[in-house]
Design an enzyme around this catalytic site. Structure first.
Site, short mmCIF file in Angstrom:
data_model
loop_
_atom_site.label_atom_id
_atom_site.label_comp_id
_atom_site.label_asym_id
_atom_site.label_seq_id
_atom_site.Cartn_x
_atom_site.Cartn_y
_atom_site.Cartn_z
N ASP A 205 0.83 -1.21 0.00
CA ASP A 205 0.00 0.00 0.00
C ASP A 205 0.87 1.26 0.00
OD1 ASP A 205 -2.33 1.53 0.05
OD2 ASP A 205 -2.32 1.62 2.24
N GLU A 449 4.08 -8.29 6.93
CA GLU A 449 2.77 -8.89 6.63
C GLU A 449 2.82 -9.92 5.51
OE1 GLU A 449 -0.10 -5.81 6.03
OE2 GLU A 449 0.00 -5.08 8.09
N TYR A 502 -5.65 -3.25 12.99
CA TYR A 502 -6.43 -2.03 12.75
C TYR A 502 -7.88 -2.27 13.17
CZ TYR A 502 -2.42 -0.31 10.14
OH TYR A 502 -1.15 0.12 9.78
N GLU A 538 2.09 -1.64 14.10
CA GLU A 538 1.24 -0.73 13.35
C GLU A 538 -0.13 -0.66 14.00
OE1 GLU A 538 0.77 -1.38 9.14
OE2 GLU A 538 2.89 -1.84 8.83
#
Length: 644
Positions: A205, A449, A502, A538
């Site tokens: 991303d 990831e 998240y 994160e």
């Protein structure tokens, strides 16, 4: 077609016997009494190969003549990404070979003195590069974030009257075997797409910026020179220990003088051996920012190598900054100099307006000022190695670094094959070789990831982590996971668990009330299974600057604030147990590929892309300074951040 590694690979294999492609030491170029540096930054001639197969430059041998003679060229700044420099949308999203060229005047004394090595060095170019000098290939390199170089002295001496014409072809194509991986997808339906239409698919991303991103330069050394230095530091009571090894090239025997000096240039230890241990009485340790009143203390290790080549003698001098510190990990703590260290920091990107990923000193200094204003003591080089100049700043300022390789987006099972693993191992070789002596670097991250639940992942990461520990047994190794704790096949082999999550954003969007429950469960599950310290590597939420809503709604500054606060509440419970750090995603907004979930980039920054604070920056600042006052030893002028 135009994939990396096509044209010229076999030529390079034969070339190494003629031109010495440097692949041993990778010391950062510096000027000294025996070395000179000539920067080649500025405007280069530039041409994108827009032929259907992207291969016209090789078919017509553009490197054999001046690039302007092959067709239209434009000015292109180096270092910089080429994508945002022009108004041409086809160049912004270009995939394939681009060509750079510059003619350089080499100092006459370099050419005349055959005892002088002349080395061409590229700080980084994304992704695959081939380099020619005066039409002769001197080196090629795979990988977009690490330096490469070649000795060119014998070549430029063939015709001293000819200007040194440097040509660099760069290809940003990503495949399943590159790092990061990607795929090329051709669209063959002519009712929807024009002839030859294809797209570069990526699995990360951030925007796939391309070009020559870091400085290009020439530097010199004597014929016999210091090729590499390795230091490992320790201390016992108030005595510092600097174990060093010096590698010399160009001489079978060498006379060495190794001197360790303090900041005032006073000698504190010396030796004439090629390897040994220097003992420093009343040592000043290297401490992180906000952990000590004198952070980032650096000694200087000066290496003088002398050699006699009748009828004259030569000397090479290289000085390496050295921070004396130790790193250790327990089941619940991360220790620097045997003291618990808590990461309160950021994730970053090398990203800014216009220049993309190009090295930019004003931006670097601004970012360091903002990090120190925040009270951040650390960052991760997400998701690739950053410029050496940035790590040097970290060394001087005491900013702790998790050094990450470009292993991001490993999602396809075909990217776990032997070819991919071999390249990944080579990248770690290059990364450790470049960054091994930086005291700011306290941990290696081998991936971000990955699809760690796939069957091949266990062998892949077991091999990769073991290899990295073999390269550097003094630092812990991790990778960043977002996998299920029970099925993550690489987690048993890391030293520190780093988890991205998240909650209330990608999962249960809009439901802030789930964060405390799900975050607590996450920590309990990971620690309960592996009994290793955990970093929340994160977390965050997008916020469009200036967008407000009460009650908070997604994409507003208020929503980002509440997400941070709810995560912080859980961090405060768990950091008393086994959570050893928190890294916000992200320091600043950054560019991404276009898509329906991204409005001109990722907006999870606590600063805008132009480095202006959102409301979340002030929440983070208050928290980080409170943490620093709890855990650090702060000089009086840093206890009140509002005065900075």
């Amino acid at each position: 077609m135009f994939l990396p590694g096509g044209p010229g690979v076999l030529g390079a294999l034969c070339l190494c016997a003629v031109f010495n492609t440097v692949d041993s030491g990778m010391l950062f170029p510096q000027e000294s009494s025996s070395r000179e540096v000539k920067e080649l930054n500025g405007l280069w001639d530039f041409r994108a190969d827009k032929s259907p197969n992207r291969n016209q430059g090789f078919e017509r041998a553009w490197y054999k003549s001046r690039l302007a003679e092959t067709g239209p060229v434009i000015d292109m700044p180096v270092p910089a990404s080429y994508n945002d420099i022009t108004q041409d949308p086809s160049l912004r999203d270009f995939t394939g070979w681009v060509w750079y060229e510059r003619e350089v005047v080499v100092p006459a004394r370099w050419v005349a003195d055959e005892g002088t090595r002349v080395v061409l060095r590229v700080g980084s170019a994304h992704y695959y590069s081939i380099v020619w000098v005066n039409g002769v290939k001197v080196t090629e390199h795979e990988g977009g974030h690490l330096p490469f170089e070649a000795e060119i002295g014998s070549l430029i001496r063939k015709d001293p009257t000819t200007p040194c014409r440097i040509t660099i072809a760069v290809n940003n194509t990503l495949t399943l075997k590159t790092l990061p991986p990607g795929t090329i997808q051709y669209m063959s339906d002519r009712t929807k797409y024009p002839d030859g239409f294809f797209v570069q698919n990526i699995y990360f991303d951030f925007f796939n910026y391309a070009g020559i991103h870091r400085p290009v330069l020439l530097y010199t050394t004597p014929k016999a020179y210091v090729d590499d230095i390795t230091v490992v530091t320790d201390f016992l009571d108030n005595t510092g220990l600097v174990k060093y090894t010096v590698s010399v090239q160009g001489a079978t025997t060498a006379t060495l003088k190794v001197t360790l000096m303090d900041k005032d240039r006073h000698c504190v230890a010396s030796s004439s051996d090629q390897s040994g241990v220097l003992k420093v009485v009343d040592v000043k340790l290297w401490w992180p920012y906000l952990m000590h009143e004198n952070p980032g203390y650096l000694y200087s290790l000066e290496v003088r190598q002398s050699q006699t080549f009748l009828p004259r003698s030569t000397q090479d001098v290289y000085t390496l900054p050295v921070g004396i510190r130790t790193v250790n990990v327990t089941s619940t703590q991360f220790l620097i100099n045997n003291k618990p260290f808590y990461f309160h920091g950021v994730n970053k990107h090398e990203d800014s307006d216009i220049r993309g990923k190009g090295l930019d000193w004003p931006l670097i200094v601004k970012d360091f000022n903002l990090m120190k204003w925040l009270g951040a003591n650390s960052f991760r080089t997400s998701h690739y190695p950053y410029a050496e100049e940035i790590l040097q700043m970290c060394d001087r300022h005491g900013i702790v670094v998790i050094d990450e390789c470009p292993g991001v987006g490993i999602k396809d099972i075909r990217s776990f094959g032997n070819a991919s693993l071999t390249h990944h191992l080579a990248v770690m070789d290059e990364l450790v070789r470049r960054d091994k002596n930086h005291p700011s670097v306290v941990m290696w991250s081998v991936a971000n990831e990955p699809a760690a639940e796939m069957p091949p992942a266990e062998y892949y990461f077991k091999t990769l982590i073991k290899h990295t520990k073999g390269l550097d047994p003094t630092r812990p190794v991790t990778y960043i996971t977002d996998s299920n704790y029970a099925r993550d096949k690489g987690a048993p082999y890391v030293d520190v668990i780093c988890v991205n999550s998240y909650f209330s954003w990608y999962h249960d969007p809009g439901h802030l009330e789930v964060i405390p429950i799900q975050l607590n469960t996450q920590f309990e599950n990971w620690y309960g299974k592996y009994h290793k310290p955990i970093i929340q590597s994160e977390y965050g939420a997008d916020a469009v600057p200036g967008l407000h809503s009460d009650p908070p709604m997604m994409f507003t500054e208020e929503y980002q604030n509440v997400v941070l606060q709810k995560y912080h509440d859980v961090f405060d419970q768990k950091r008393k147990q086994y959570v050893i750090g928190e890294l916000i995603w992200n320091f600043a907004d950054f560019m991404t590929a276009q898509g329906i979930t991204r409005v001109v980039g990722n907006k999870k920054g606590v600063f805008t892309r132009q480095r202006q604070p959102k409301a979340a920056a002030f929440i983070l600042k208050e928290r980080y300074w409170r943490l620093a006052n709890e855990t650090g030893i702060l000089p009086p002028w840093t206890k009140y951040p509002c005065s900075l």
